[in-house]
Design a protein around this motif. Structure first.
Motif, mmCIF file in Angstrom:
data_model
loop_
_atom_site.group_PDB
_atom_site.id
_atom_site.type_symbol
_atom_site.label_atom_id
_atom_site.label_comp_id
_atom_site.label_asym_id
_atom_site.label_seq_id
_atom_site.Cartn_x
_atom_site.Cartn_y
_atom_site.Cartn_z
ATOM 1 N N UNK A 176 19.087 65.096 16.633
ATOM 2 C CA UNK A 176 18.961 65.072 18.095
ATOM 3 C C UNK A 176 20.286 65.529 18.691
ATOM 4 N N UNK A 177 20.372 66.842 18.925
ATOM 5 C CA UNK A 177 21.622 67.437 19.407
ATOM 6 C C UNK A 177 22.770 67.077 18.463
ATOM 7 N N UNK A 178 22.484 67.151 17.168
ATOM 8 C CA UNK A 178 23.412 66.727 16.130
ATOM 9 C C UNK A 178 24.311 67.884 15.710
ATOM 10 N N UNK A 179 25.630 67.645 15.658
ATOM 11 C CA UNK A 179 26.538 68.725 15.284
ATOM 12 C C UNK A 179 26.421 69.015 13.796
ATOM 13 N N UNK A 180 26.919 70.185 13.411
ATOM 14 C CA UNK A 180 26.714 70.661 12.046
ATOM 15 C C UNK A 180 27.401 69.766 11.025
ATOM 16 N N UNK A 181 28.527 69.132 11.383
ATOM 17 C CA UNK A 181 29.196 68.223 10.448
ATOM 18 C C UNK A 181 28.281 67.064 10.075
ATOM 19 N N UNK A 182 27.639 66.472 11.088
ATOM 20 C CA UNK A 182 26.759 65.332 10.856
ATOM 21 C C UNK A 182 25.509 65.745 10.090
ATOM 22 N N UNK A 183 24.975 66.920 10.410
ATOM 23 C CA UNK A 183 23.799 67.426 9.697
ATOM 24 C C UNK A 183 24.118 67.595 8.217
ATOM 25 N N UNK A 184 25.230 68.245 7.930
ATOM 26 C CA UNK A 184 25.590 68.494 6.536
ATOM 27 C C UNK A 184 25.954 67.211 5.809
ATOM 28 N N UNK A 185 26.468 66.223 6.546
ATOM 29 C CA UNK A 185 26.766 64.930 5.933
ATOM 30 C C UNK A 185 25.484 64.258 5.462
ATOM 31 N N UNK A 186 24.438 64.324 6.282
ATOM 32 C CA UNK A 186 23.148 63.742 5.895
ATOM 33 C C UNK A 186 22.557 64.475 4.695
#
Length: 397
Positions: free
Chosen positions: A330-340
């Motif tokens: 939900x409007x998630x930045x790429x750092x957080x996406x890749x962390x998941x």
């Protein structure tokens, strides 16, 4: 079926549909007999200007995104059904592509197409692909012995005092009986690795689900005046009610206290914000002298600057997406996406050159191979992903 499909369709686009209703909607949409109803509903929504008031995709991205979801040859299946509406509004295929992506990224790669023309969704082959995670965990007993739960057979795994540690037929871990009140507490720890998640039934009947790279430490029997567990990472709780023995969860320097309720805690040490989200019942979250009561549907995040909890209303289905087998962005930045992704696929992430400044919104199934997830993210534009062994290289497009 027509009335039910219409009802579910409208609830979905009003964002009021439950997870079960969204799954039912996608099943009905993929039924060849529902094509006329779906077409009518899409036309109605289009002509009324709902949801998509303008074309959100850059020219050329619609086809690229659609191919990422459906497969490289699937655009032909859509163009067979293209009907121009007006020249000054985007063509049916453009709208169909937008709908396909909206449904695909929001509800798990389902799309509006005939099964007979599309068949199974195509999946890009990759020599360096990575499979998704699964039910994996390690149980560490009080004496230091470790049991790999995903490899263990069903039945009794260990005997600790009067308590039996049992792996149930459904794969969950549970405890039978317990120690007497005058015995010293005995603690076990369940931990999930990267690429793992697991369910646990605590001695009092409380259900816990651990996300990847998480842990919970707990007694093999709850005694005294309170029930206390400690977690790291992310865990979803359905706490068994016991008014005489409050249930407390410690994570970092915060504590959540409940009597009987459902809630989710996200407390990864490599993420700055610890989030507590309440589904039903009530909880009190505290940090030092600061405390906050939550109502169902609220989420609390402690803000160091103000030394207070920031409370907001959130979508519960979004918070629990991980327990239902989805990534939710939900409007998630790429750092957080890749962390998941790193946690679930047990990969390392390396950024090459300038880091893409992207934010993603949507939902993707967690049982997809890594190549498919990256293909969908890449198709939105702005980033390029390369799988090299167990490493994903991220570059600005």
């Amino acid at each position: 079926m027509s009335e039910r499909l219409t009802y579910l369709f409208r609830r979905y686009f009003d964002k009021t549909a439950t997870v079960q209703e969204r799954d039912e909607l996608m099943q009905l949409i993929n039924d060849p007999g529902s094509e006329a109803v779906v077409t009518s509903l899409m036309e109605e929504m289009y002509m009324s200007g709902e949801q998509v008031g303008h074309d959100p995709f850059v020219e050329g991205k619609r086809k690229k995104i659609l191919n990422a979801v459906l497969g490289e040859n699937s655009i032909t299946d859509f163009t067979d059904k293209v009907v121009p509406i007006t020249r000054n509004k985007f063509l049916w295929v453009r709208y169909a592509a937008a709908i396909a992506i909206f449904l695909g990224l929001s509800v798990g790669l389902y799309v509006y197409v005939k099964r007979s023309s599309l068949g199974q969704l195509a999946i890009t082959k990759s020599r360096n692909d990575v499979k998704p995670g699964g039910n994996k965990a390690i149980l560490t007993l009080s004496n230091g012995a470790k049991i790999i739960l995903n490899d263990a057979k069903d039945g009794t795994l260990a005997q600790q005092g009067n308590a039996s540690v049992v792996k149930l037929a459904n794969g969950e871990l549970a405890y039978k009986q317990g120690v007497s009140a005058d015995e010293a507490p005995v603690y076990n720890t369940m931990s999930t690795p990267r690429g793992g998640q697991y369910k646990l039934q605590l001695p009092d009947g409380t259900m816990v689900m651990l996300n990847a790279e998480s842990s919970i430490t707990y007694p093999i029997a709850f005694t005294g005046k309170e029930r206390i567990v400690t977690i790291s990472g992310e865990a979803y709780f359905e706490v068994a009610k016991n008014k005489k023995m409050p249930f407390r969860v410690h994570f970092g320097d915060q504590t959540v206290e409940v009597l009987g309720t459902h809630f989710n805690i996200c407390a990864y040490k490599d993420q700055p914000d610890f989030k507590t989200t309440l589904l039903e019942g009530s909880v009190k979250i505290s940090k030092g002298s600061e405390n906050q009561l939550l109502a169902p549907g609220q989420q609390a995040v402690y803000e160091p600057g103000s030394h207070k909890f920031n409370v907001k209303t959130v979508d519960i289905d979004d918070t629990l997406a991980w327990t239902n087998g989805h990534f939710l962005f939900d409007n998630t930045d790429i750092d957080n996406v890749m962390l998941q992704l790193a946690r679930w696929y047990n990969i390392e992430v390396v950024y090459k050159g300038p880091k893409p400044t992207l934010k993603f919104t949507g939902e993707i199934r967690k049982d997809s191979n890594l190549s498919r997830v990256l293909r969908i993210l890449e198709s939105t534009g702005g980033a390029k992903f390369t799988i090299s062994g167990n490493t994903v290289i991220v570059e600005k497009e």
